[in-house]
Design an enzyme around this catalytic site. Sequence first.
Site, PDB file in Angstrom:
ATOM      1  N   MET A 124       0.833  -1.198   0.000  1.00 46.90           N
ATOM      2  CA  MET A 124       0.000   0.000   0.000  1.00 46.90           C
ATOM      3  C   MET A 124       0.874   1.257   0.000  1.00 46.90           C
ATOM      4  O   MET A 124       0.897   2.030   0.959  1.00 46.90           O
ATOM      5  CB  MET A 124      -0.951  -0.010   1.196  1.00 46.90           C
ATOM      6  N   GLY A 125       1.618   1.454  -1.096  1.00 38.60           N
ATOM      7  CA  GLY A 125       2.344   2.691  -1.309  1.00 38.60           C
ATOM      8  C   GLY A 125       1.489   3.657  -2.103  1.00 38.60           C
ATOM      9  O   GLY A 125       0.261   3.519  -2.163  1.00 38.60           O
ATOM     10  N   ARG A 126       2.116   4.634  -2.736  1.00 36.76           N
ATOM     11  CA  ARG A 126       1.364   5.650  -3.476  1.00 36.76           C
ATOM     12  C   ARG A 126       0.530   5.029  -4.593  1.00 36.76           C
ATOM     13  O   ARG A 126      -0.639   5.352  -4.764  1.00 36.76           O
ATOM     14  CB  ARG A 126       2.329   6.684  -4.055  1.00 36.76           C
ATOM     15  N   ILE A 127       1.150   4.132  -5.383  1.00 44.27           N
ATOM     16  CA  ILE A 127       0.434   3.546  -6.511  1.00 44.27           C
ATOM     17  C   ILE A 127      -0.634   2.583  -6.030  1.00 44.27           C
ATOM     18  O   ILE A 127      -1.748   2.535  -6.563  1.00 44.27           O
ATOM     19  CB  ILE A 127       1.407   2.852  -7.482  1.00 44.27           C
ATOM     20  N   THR A 134       1.625  -4.608 -11.858  1.00 41.54           N
ATOM     21  CA  THR A 134       2.238  -3.457 -12.532  1.00 41.54           C
ATOM     22  C   THR A 134       3.516  -3.043 -11.819  1.00 41.54           C
ATOM     23  O   THR A 134       4.010  -1.933 -12.018  1.00 41.54           O
ATOM     24  CB  THR A 134       1.265  -2.259 -12.559  1.00 41.54           C
ATOM     25  N   ARG A 184       6.909  -5.330 -10.613  1.00 37.91           N
ATOM     26  CA  ARG A 184       8.066  -5.932 -11.269  1.00 37.91           C
ATOM     27  C   ARG A 184       7.748  -7.395 -11.567  1.00 37.91           C
ATOM     28  O   ARG A 184       7.133  -8.088 -10.756  1.00 37.91           O
ATOM     29  CB  ARG A 184       9.321  -5.838 -10.397  1.00 37.91           C
ATOM     30  N   GLU A 189      11.864  -9.002 -19.900  1.00 37.74           N
ATOM     31  CA  GLU A 189      11.094  -8.106 -20.760  1.00 37.74           C
ATOM     32  C   GLU A 189      11.905  -7.846 -22.033  1.00 37.74           C
ATOM     33  O   GLU A 189      13.027  -7.360 -21.943  1.00 37.74           O
ATOM     34  CB  GLU A 189      10.800  -6.789 -20.041  1.00 37.74           C
ATOM     35  N   HIS A 200       5.027  -3.070 -20.618  1.00 35.00           N
ATOM     36  CA  HIS A 200       5.522  -2.180 -19.562  1.00 35.00           C
ATOM     37  C   HIS A 200       5.185  -0.720 -19.880  1.00 35.00           C
ATOM     38  O   HIS A 200       6.065   0.132 -20.001  1.00 35.00           O
ATOM     39  CB  HIS A 200       7.038  -2.343 -19.370  1.00 35.00           C
TER      40      HIS A 200
END
Length: 321
Positions: A155-158, A237, A239, A268, A287
């Site tokens: 639960m960070g900013r994104i 979204t 890694r 990737e 990505h």
Amino acid sequence: MTQRVLVTREIPGESLDRLRSACEVDVWPEATPPSAETLREKVVGCAGLLTMLSDAITGELMDVAGEQLKVVSNYAVGFNNIDVDAAKSRGISVGNTPDVLTDATADTAVALLFAASRHVVPAAKQVQAGEWKTWEPTGWLGVEPGGKTLGIIGMGRIGKATAERLVRGWGMKLLYTSRRDQSDVDNELGGQRVDLDTLLSQSDFVSVHVALNEQTRNLLDAEAIGRMPSHAVLVNTARGEIIDQDALVDALERRAIFAAGLDVTAPEPLPGDHPLVKSPHCVILPHIGSATDQSRHAMAEIAVDNVLAGLSGKPLRCSVT
């Protein structure tokens, strides 16, 4: 003497003009990353590096560059491609580009959630192939998010921005993992902090937003994915290495989970014949989480600011060291 800076890919906007006005700039012109051998050749004599996640910036490479190397500025929020400890020990500043891609990446997570849960890609391919015959009462049956449980891993900013969209827009219930309690998430979104096992077993939709480190590499392995209900949708979204892709392939093939949506993979790009690429139950994007004009221009501004500050011996605008 003019200081030299290597930029390992063309970046948008006018920020490079600012960099060129202050130093000698070498921009790698190809669409694909420079090889490790080419990178070793290009860094020699550079005082600054403006790099991408695809560039491995090791202590050895820093030594190849020379003692004049002052700053490495990553055009990304993440910086696991850089040996930060090696940089610290050599007095090299390391910067990144946080915050400005939060909304763009959260939007991508939501887009993947809907695309995967509603068969958007295979259904569109059916139309393109001329195979759409008629409306089918039992065709392309998906999973609705309204009122279901959303699990946010990290639960960070994104993670919070993703949760805000889905809780407020679709009335989803929220579970999340975090290193600490987050009263704002609990109060504003009705969130509940739980352990990973609880989140996986009780969530209908799971979205991954943790940073990649030794604790999170293969965090979602076969055992973890096995805890998810068979109707669950998994979105990543963050890694690619956070998910054990072999375990995900197995779960999708056995229909142990409903679908997956990935903006990141390992490696990737994935080879075209990889089972995840071929799976009708997996949506894979190249990505593009931060790929908006606004976000990428802002990232360029910060990345160049970091380089210019590092070259002049000033604190970086966004430092990770």
